[in-house]
Design a protein around this motif. Sequence first.
Motif, PDB file in Angstrom:
ATOM      1  N   TYR A 188     -45.752 -19.418  52.747  1.00 23.80           N
ATOM      2  CA  TYR A 188     -45.360 -19.807  54.096  1.00 23.80           C
ATOM      3  C   TYR A 188     -45.442 -18.652  55.089  1.00 23.80           C
ATOM      4  O   TYR A 188     -45.434 -18.876  56.295  1.00 23.80           O
ATOM      5  CB  TYR A 188     -43.986 -20.481  54.112  1.00 23.80           C
ATOM      6  CG  TYR A 188     -42.826 -19.585  53.766  1.00 23.80           C
ATOM      7  CD1 TYR A 188     -42.146 -18.882  54.751  1.00 23.80           C
ATOM      8  CD2 TYR A 188     -42.399 -19.446  52.454  1.00 23.80           C
ATOM      9  CE1 TYR A 188     -41.073 -18.060  54.441  1.00 23.80           C
ATOM     10  CE2 TYR A 188     -41.326 -18.641  52.133  1.00 23.80           C
ATOM     11  CZ  TYR A 188     -40.665 -17.951  53.131  1.00 23.80           C
ATOM     12  OH  TYR A 188     -39.608 -17.143  52.814  1.00 23.80           O
ATOM     13  N   VAL A 196     -38.457 -18.226  59.480  1.00 22.09           N
ATOM     14  CA  VAL A 196     -37.538 -19.298  59.059  1.00 22.09           C
ATOM     15  C   VAL A 196     -38.146 -20.669  59.346  1.00 22.09           C
ATOM     16  O   VAL A 196     -38.062 -21.577  58.514  1.00 22.09           O
ATOM     17  CB  VAL A 196     -36.155 -19.139  59.726  1.00 22.09           C
ATOM     18  CG1 VAL A 196     -35.280 -20.361  59.467  1.00 22.09           C
ATOM     19  CG2 VAL A 196     -35.460 -17.885  59.205  1.00 22.09           C
ATOM     20  N   ASP A 197     -38.790 -20.833  60.491  1.00 25.04           N
ATOM     21  CA  ASP A 197     -39.436 -22.112  60.800  1.00 25.04           C
ATOM     22  C   ASP A 197     -40.561 -22.414  59.809  1.00 25.04           C
ATOM     23  O   ASP A 197     -40.741 -23.567  59.409  1.00 25.04           O
ATOM     24  CB  ASP A 197     -39.975 -22.120  62.225  1.00 25.04           C
ATOM     25  CG  ASP A 197     -38.877 -22.222  63.270  1.00 25.04           C
ATOM     26  OD1 ASP A 197     -37.718 -22.554  62.907  1.00 25.04           O
ATOM     27  OD2 ASP A 197     -39.170 -21.953  64.451  1.00 25.04           O
ATOM     28  N   LEU A 233     -33.846 -16.315  51.862  1.00 26.00           N
ATOM     29  CA  LEU A 233     -33.972 -17.749  52.062  1.00 26.00           C
ATOM     30  C   LEU A 233     -34.035 -18.447  50.710  1.00 26.00           C
ATOM     31  O   LEU A 233     -34.711 -17.970  49.782  1.00 26.00           O
ATOM     32  CB  LEU A 233     -35.226 -18.072  52.885  1.00 26.00           C
ATOM     33  CG  LEU A 233     -35.197 -17.572  54.327  1.00 26.00           C
ATOM     34  CD1 LEU A 233     -36.574 -17.708  54.959  1.00 26.00           C
ATOM     35  CD2 LEU A 233     -34.150 -18.312  55.132  1.00 26.00           C
ATOM     36  N   TRP A 285     -40.641 -21.347  56.694  1.00 27.09           N
ATOM     37  CA  TRP A 285     -39.944 -21.682  55.444  1.00 27.09           C
ATOM     38  C   TRP A 285     -39.488 -23.139  55.466  1.00 27.09           C
ATOM     39  O   TRP A 285     -39.596 -23.836  54.461  1.00 27.09           O
ATOM     40  CB  TRP A 285     -38.775 -20.712  55.274  1.00 27.09           C
ATOM     41  CG  TRP A 285     -37.790 -21.058  54.220  1.00 27.09           C
ATOM     42  CD1 TRP A 285     -37.896 -20.816  52.880  1.00 27.09           C
ATOM     43  CD2 TRP A 285     -36.518 -21.695  54.403  1.00 27.09           C
ATOM     44  NE1 TRP A 285     -36.774 -21.266  52.230  1.00 27.09           N
ATOM     45  CE2 TRP A 285     -35.918 -21.804  53.142  1.00 27.09           C
ATOM     46  CE3 TRP A 285     -35.840 -22.178  55.518  1.00 27.09           C
ATOM     47  CZ2 TRP A 285     -34.662 -22.381  52.960  1.00 27.09           C
ATOM     48  CZ3 TRP A 285     -34.595 -22.748  55.346  1.00 27.09           C
ATOM     49  CH2 TRP A 285     -34.014 -22.854  54.078  1.00 27.09           C
ATOM     50  N   ARG A 286     -38.990 -23.595  56.618  1.00 25.68           N
ATOM     51  CA  ARG A 286     -38.529 -24.982  56.747  1.00 25.68           C
ATOM     52  C   ARG A 286     -39.648 -25.978  56.420  1.00 25.68           C
ATOM     53  O   ARG A 286     -39.382 -27.077  55.968  1.00 25.68           O
ATOM     54  CB  ARG A 286     -38.053 -25.251  58.172  1.00 25.68           C
ATOM     55  CG  ARG A 286     -36.706 -24.712  58.489  1.00 25.68           C
ATOM     56  CD  ARG A 286     -36.289 -25.181  59.895  1.00 25.68           C
ATOM     57  NE  ARG A 286     -34.974 -24.708  60.204  1.00 25.68           N
ATOM     58  CZ  ARG A 286     -34.713 -23.685  61.002  1.00 25.68           C
ATOM     59  NH1 ARG A 286     -35.707 -23.039  61.592  1.00 25.68           N
ATOM     60  NH2 ARG A 286     -33.480 -23.314  61.239  1.00 25.68           N
ATOM     61  N   TYR A 321     -29.243 -24.516  55.725  1.00 19.59           N
ATOM     62  CA  TYR A 321     -29.446 -23.218  56.379  1.00 19.59           C
ATOM     63  C   TYR A 321     -28.967 -23.280  57.829  1.00 19.59           C
ATOM     64  O   TYR A 321     -28.265 -22.385  58.300  1.00 19.59           O
ATOM     65  CB  TYR A 321     -30.918 -22.809  56.322  1.00 19.59           C
ATOM     66  CG  TYR A 321     -31.176 -21.490  57.026  1.00 19.59           C
ATOM     67  CD1 TYR A 321     -31.016 -20.290  56.346  1.00 19.59           C
ATOM     68  CD2 TYR A 321     -31.529 -21.448  58.368  1.00 19.59           C
ATOM     69  CE1 TYR A 321     -31.211 -19.082  56.985  1.00 19.59           C
ATOM     70  CE2 TYR A 321     -31.728 -20.248  59.014  1.00 19.59           C
ATOM     71  CZ  TYR A 321     -31.572 -19.063  58.323  1.00 19.59           C
ATOM     72  OH  TYR A 321     -31.754 -17.866  58.968  1.00 19.59           O
ATOM     73  N   ASP A 322     -29.338 -24.339  58.534  1.00 21.35           N
ATOM     74  CA  ASP A 322     -28.943 -24.476  59.940  1.00 21.35           C
ATOM     75  C   ASP A 322     -27.426 -24.535  60.092  1.00 21.35           C
ATOM     76  O   ASP A 322     -26.874 -23.969  61.029  1.00 21.35           O
ATOM     77  CB  ASP A 322     -29.584 -25.713  60.556  1.00 21.35           C
ATOM     78  CG  ASP A 322     -31.091 -25.588  60.695  1.00 21.35           C
ATOM     79  OD1 ASP A 322     -31.601 -24.449  60.669  1.00 21.35           O
ATOM     80  OD2 ASP A 322     -31.754 -26.629  60.815  1.00 21.35           O
ATOM     81  N   ALA A 374     -33.161 -27.015  54.544  1.00 22.74           N
ATOM     82  CA  ALA A 374     -33.284 -26.576  55.929  1.00 22.74           C
ATOM     83  C   ALA A 374     -32.013 -26.919  56.706  1.00 22.74           C
ATOM     84  O   ALA A 374     -31.518 -26.093  57.490  1.00 22.74           O
ATOM     85  CB  ALA A 374     -34.503 -27.226  56.581  1.00 22.74           C
ATOM     86  N   ARG A 375     -31.454 -28.102  56.471  1.00 21.60           N
ATOM     87  CA  ARG A 375     -30.212 -28.487  57.154  1.00 21.60           C
ATOM     88  C   ARG A 375     -29.063 -27.582  56.737  1.00 21.60           C
ATOM     89  O   ARG A 375     -28.252 -27.162  57.574  1.00 21.60           O
ATOM     90  CB  ARG A 375     -29.875 -29.950  56.871  1.00 21.60           C
ATOM     91  CG  ARG A 375     -30.662 -30.929  57.713  1.00 21.60           C
ATOM     92  CD  ARG A 375     -30.101 -32.342  57.621  1.00 21.60           C
ATOM     93  NE  ARG A 375     -30.079 -32.860  56.264  1.00 21.60           N
ATOM     94  CZ  ARG A 375     -31.073 -33.540  55.690  1.00 21.60           C
ATOM     95  NH1 ARG A 375     -32.175 -33.784  56.367  1.00 21.60           N
ATOM     96  NH2 ARG A 375     -30.975 -33.979  54.456  1.00 21.60           N
ATOM     97  N   LYS A 398     -35.833 -31.019  53.193  1.00 23.47           N
ATOM     98  CA  LYS A 398     -35.076 -31.084  54.447  1.00 23.47           C
ATOM     99  C   LYS A 398     -33.598 -30.737  54.259  1.00 23.47           C
ATOM    100  O   LYS A 398     -32.978 -30.150  55.133  1.00 23.47           O
ATOM    101  CB  LYS A 398     -35.220 -32.462  55.074  1.00 23.47           C
ATOM    102  CG  LYS A 398     -36.600 -32.724  55.640  1.00 23.47           C
ATOM    103  CD  LYS A 398     -36.642 -34.031  56.385  1.00 23.47           C
ATOM    104  CE  LYS A 398     -37.991 -34.473  56.842  1.00 23.47           C
ATOM    105  NZ  LYS A 398     -39.010 -33.554  57.107  1.00 23.47           N
TER     106      LYS A 398
END
Length: 119
Positions: free
Chosen positions: A35, A95-96, A14, A98-99, A110-111, A107-108, A104
């Motif tokens: 985290y 992962v959540d 990540l 880490w977000r 990664y998604d 995180a976006r 942001k």
Amino acid sequence: MASIEDVRPLGSELERSYEVYVRGRLKFRVKQLVYTAFSLDETVMGFAFPREERAALVAGEPHKFHLPPTSDMRFHWVHADLAALDPGEARELVVDAWRMVVPKKLARAYDLSHPLGPG
């Protein structure tokens, strides 16, 4: 049944994340923010989780999740028994978490690159 080896690759995969050992315990960090952390015997995974939602998580699945010790209740944190999680669920929790500690836009990104989740 999940194990630490199911989620360990995420600690370095990540973005901005890295592994550290503190008093023998494996922890995943972004900068100085922890985290995800594992107990010494690697049976319990603590992870960042929204404080206002943790009571519902624990009440909904008490066989999997439990609150941290009273001294840690001020943090956004929940514990999970790894043996009660399946590997995909454990990766999703990491992962959540880490977000919660990255910008942001990371995180976006990664998604977008993982539309099916962490698998």
